[in-house]
Design an enzyme around this catalytic site. Structure first.
Site, short mmCIF file in Angstrom:
data_model
loop_
_atom_site.label_atom_id
_atom_site.label_comp_id
_atom_site.label_asym_id
_atom_site.label_seq_id
_atom_site.Cartn_x
_atom_site.Cartn_y
_atom_site.Cartn_z
CG ASN A 90 -1.52 1.28 1.57
OD1 ASN A 90 -2.49 1.72 0.96
ND2 ASN A 90 -0.91 1.96 2.54
CB SER A 142 -4.37 5.13 -8.28
OG SER A 142 -5.12 6.32 -8.45
CE1 TYR A 155 -0.20 8.07 -6.50
CE2 TYR A 155 -2.04 8.34 -8.00
CZ TYR A 155 -1.54 7.91 -6.79
OH TYR A 155 -2.36 7.31 -5.87
CE LYS A 159 -0.32 4.45 -6.63
NZ LYS A 159 -0.19 3.50 -5.50
CB ILE A 188 -9.25 7.75 -0.27
CG1 ILE A 188 -9.64 6.79 -1.40
CG2 ILE A 188 -9.59 7.19 1.11
CD1 ILE A 188 -11.11 6.44 -1.50
#
Ligand SMILES: NC(=O)c1ccc[n+]([C@@H]2O[C@H](COP(=O)([O-])OP(=O)(O)OC[C@H]3O[C@@H](n4cnc5c(N)ncnc54)[C@H](O)[C@@H]3O)[C@@H](O)[C@H]2O)c1
Length: 251
Positions: A90, A142, A155, A159, A188
């Protein structure tokens, strides 16, 4: 229902927003949880809270961008707990920028933390899972790895690679009863998201307004999905990329 009674679970980034919720959820359901993070203080707090609530947990500080640290982490857990049944990969970082704005350091750091850590940890843990007759790995990808949001090339690409990495491992190790799945969260509410909101000059309310549910997701909601994928209830799931987004489309 104690779905994880007698099982050992490692949660990376366990001191962070989603990671701490995963640790707590797995511990509530009976797992012995190894909370690992480079932020030792945060990870220690999570482990302490679990133990205070009659759960089982301990903390290991590790910088998972380093292959030696990842190998050491797994061998420490094997010698201390004897097994690893669940690995929740994670830990992650979110470096903002498009191709021309992003620094080379941010590009490499993103791959080191978001992808390479999974490669190192899975290489170290899978032989133990094979010897034990199986295991469950849940990777945090993601929604942006599936549908790229603007100005986050490092990012998004890392992902997307996590999604492919998940499907590759699933194919290669399903016959050993190792189930590998990924969660693909939308927005989130965590420290990472708050930092991103500030970086973009927006507010939490701006972001919540983009979600059809009218609110951000909660770390506990992602943790519930991770727990399901790690549990025997998901016994026929392997190679799945499960979105948890409140129906938000990436703008
Ligand atoms: N928050 C969101 O909206 C969102 C959305 C989609 C995916 N995710 C993913 O969920 C995961 C958790 O994110 P979060 O929002 O809880 O963020 P967070 O920043 O609260 O937690 C991330 C944790 O990872 C740890 N970490 C970072 N680099 C590390 C390293 N080299 N070694 C060990 N630990 C390291 C940090 O110390 C931190 O505790 C990440 O993979 C993130 O990309 C988050």
């Amino acid at each position: 229902m104690k779905r994880f009674f007698g099982r050992v679970a490692i949660v990376t980034g366990g001191g962070g927003g989603i990671g701490s919720a995963i640790c707590q959820r797995l511990a509530e359901e009976g797992a012995d949880v190894v909370v690992t993070d480079m932020n030792a203080l945060a990870a220690q707090e999570v482990a302490h809270k679990i133990v205070t609530n009659d759960g089982a947990a301990y903390m290991i500080e590790a910088d998972l961008s380093d292959s030696r640290s990842c190998a050491d982490l797994i061998s420490t857990v094997i010698s201390r707990s004897g097994r690893v049944d669940i690995l929740a990969n994670n830990a992650g970082i979110n470096r903002r920028g498009n191709l021309l704005a992003l620094s080379e350091d941010d590009w490499h750091a993103s791959f080191a933390v978001n992808l390479n850590s999974m490669f190192y940890l899975c290489r170290a843990v899978i032989p133990h899972m094979i010897a034990a007759g199986g295991g469950a790995i849940v990777n945090t990808a993601s929604q942006w790895g599936l549908y790229p949001a603007p100005n986050h090339i490092a990012y998004n690409v890392t992902k997307a690679a996590v999604a492919s990495f998940t499907q590759n491992l699933a194919r290669d190790y399903a016959s050993h009863k190792i189930r590998v799945n990924a969660v693909c969260p939308g927005e989130i509410h965590t420290p990472m998201l708050e930092a991103g909101v500030i970086g973009a000059g927006k507010t939490i309310a701006d972001l919540a307004g983009l979600v059809p549910f009218g609110r951000l997701g909660k770390p506990e909601e992602v943790a519930a999905l991770v727990a399901f994928l790690a549990s025997d209830e998901a016994r026929f799931m392997c190679g799945s990329l499960v979105e948890i987004t409140g129906a938000q489309a990436v703008a």
